[in-house]
Scaffold this active site. Structure first.
Site, PDB file in Angstrom:
ATOM      1  N   CYS A 139      -4.227  -3.392   2.238  1.00  0.00           N
ATOM      2  CA  CYS A 139      -5.548  -2.841   3.025  1.00  0.00           C
ATOM      3  C   CYS A 139      -5.444  -3.187   4.690  1.00  0.00           C
ATOM      4  O   CYS A 139      -5.701  -3.983   5.327  1.00  0.00           O
ATOM      5  CB  CYS A 139      -6.600  -2.782   2.001  1.00  0.00           C
ATOM      6  SG  CYS A 139      -8.019  -1.553   3.432  1.00  0.00           S
ATOM      7  N   ASN A 149       0.992  -1.100  -0.070  1.00  0.00           N
ATOM      8  CA  ASN A 149      -0.202  -0.269  -0.277  1.00  0.00           C
ATOM      9  C   ASN A 149       0.514   1.375  -0.225  1.00  0.00           C
ATOM     10  O   ASN A 149       1.479   1.660   1.032  1.00  0.00           O
ATOM     11  CB  ASN A 149      -1.135  -0.107   1.239  1.00  0.00           C
ATOM     12  CG  ASN A 149      -2.349   0.663   1.236  1.00  0.00           C
ATOM     13  OD1 ASN A 149      -2.711   0.669   2.569  1.00  0.00           O
ATOM     14  ND2 ASN A 149      -2.478   0.779   0.168  1.00  0.00           N
ATOM     15  N   CYS A 205      -7.070   5.209   7.068  1.00  0.00           N
ATOM     16  CA  CYS A 205      -5.830   4.828   6.024  1.00  0.00           C
ATOM     17  C   CYS A 205      -5.045   4.109   7.416  1.00  0.00           C
ATOM     18  O   CYS A 205      -4.090   4.825   7.874  1.00  0.00           O
ATOM     19  CB  CYS A 205      -5.058   5.083   5.061  1.00  0.00           C
ATOM     20  SG  CYS A 205      -3.828   4.225   4.741  1.00  0.00           S
TER      21      CYS A 205
END
Length: 288
Positions: free
Chosen positions: A223, A14, A75
């Site tokens: 994720c 990511n 995030c």
């Protein structure tokens, strides 16, 4: 015109463009400029942009933007990379981090040169065994908001809409993540904000995971909040015991740990790799 100085980082695949306000005091980024920076063919290329600045009482503040320029929710891989960046920019004492993201306080720590641990809050709106009708499939899914909303689909729970027969995939690599993920992400059930979508395969005591992320509008290699949501669902639906290892599509492992007592998830942590890839500068006029 002036240059934008940045650091490219990755958290289990990511990837993010980090911009330090100290090095860019006159920084001005609108949605279009963020989209151009994140473009993988004409810009630096990333899943999102993270701006780090200083704030009284904390080690730093993290502001996250999706690759499409929209303001991001939490995030978790970005948060882990932020902790590494704070160490890299000499903002931490004793490897511990206390910071603000989306006006919420979070903490984490540097484990070693490879691993970063991030502490998450209790998940919200946890739902098990829901049903969703798509044009070609019927999906049994679960849901958890781990700071960002996440649908979780076990690949054994995907059925053909015409025959109602289970679709058989020879592993998670065969799942059409982009098509199904986009259909679910945009489904009326999750309007107006939409949702992220995780597909999981349970092999032994490992959760294999692929994720379609809103804001990126594509599959990402990992994720963090999706891995946490998937671990929680695997615990509730398949009796997986923490710590739970998730094998990301990028190949790295993420470890989710937690306590589940009195029907509550507490002490949730996400641990995995976070690395500086390179540092550079981009001429602002290129992104006008």
């Amino acid at each position: 015109m002036s240059n934008i100085f940045f650091t490219k980082m990755t958290g289990a695949g990511n990837d993010f463009i980090f911009i330090d306000k100290k090095k860019n005091p006159a920084l001005s980024l609108d949605h279009e400029r963020i989209r151009k920076l994140c473009n993988r063919r004409f810009g630096v290329g990333a899943d999102g942009v993270i701006i780090i600045d200083d704030i009284d009482g904390y080690d730093f503040r993290m502001s996250y933007f999706n690759a499409d320029g929209s303001t991001g929710s939490l995030c978790a891989n970005g948060a882990r990379c932020s902790i590494r960046f704070a160490e890299h920019s000499v903002r931490l004492n004793n490897k511990k981090a206390s910071f603000i993201a989306n006006s919420v306080q979070y903490t984490g720590e540097v484990i070693d040169e490879e691993l970063i641990l991030f502490n998450l809050n209790e998940p919200k709106n946890v739902l098990i065994n829901k049903r969703l009708n798509l044009p070609e499939e019927i999906i049994n899914y679960s849901f958890a908001d781990t700071g960002s909303p996440h649908v979780v689909v076990n690949i054994d729970d995907i059925f053909d809409a015409a025959s109602n027969q289970k679709k058989v995939f020879n592993g998670i690599d065969e799942v059409p993540v982009f098509r199904l993920g986009r259909e679910i992400r945009l489904h009326n059930e999750f309007k107006p904000a939409g949702t992220n979508v995780n597909f999981i395969q349970l092999l032994g005591d490992i959760v294999h995971i692929r994720t379609y992320e809103r804001g990126v509008e594509d599959e990402t290699l990992a994720c963090g909040t999706g891995s946490v949501a998937s671990a929680i669902i695997a615990s509730l639906s398949n009796n997986f015991k923490p710590p739970i290892t998730l094998k990301t599509f990028g190949g790295d492992n993420l470890i989710v740990n937690f306590k589940f007592e009195n029907q509550k998830f507490e002490d949730i942590t996400l641990t995995g790799p976070a690395r500086v890839v390179f540092e550079g500068s981009a001429d602002e006029k290129f992104f006008l």
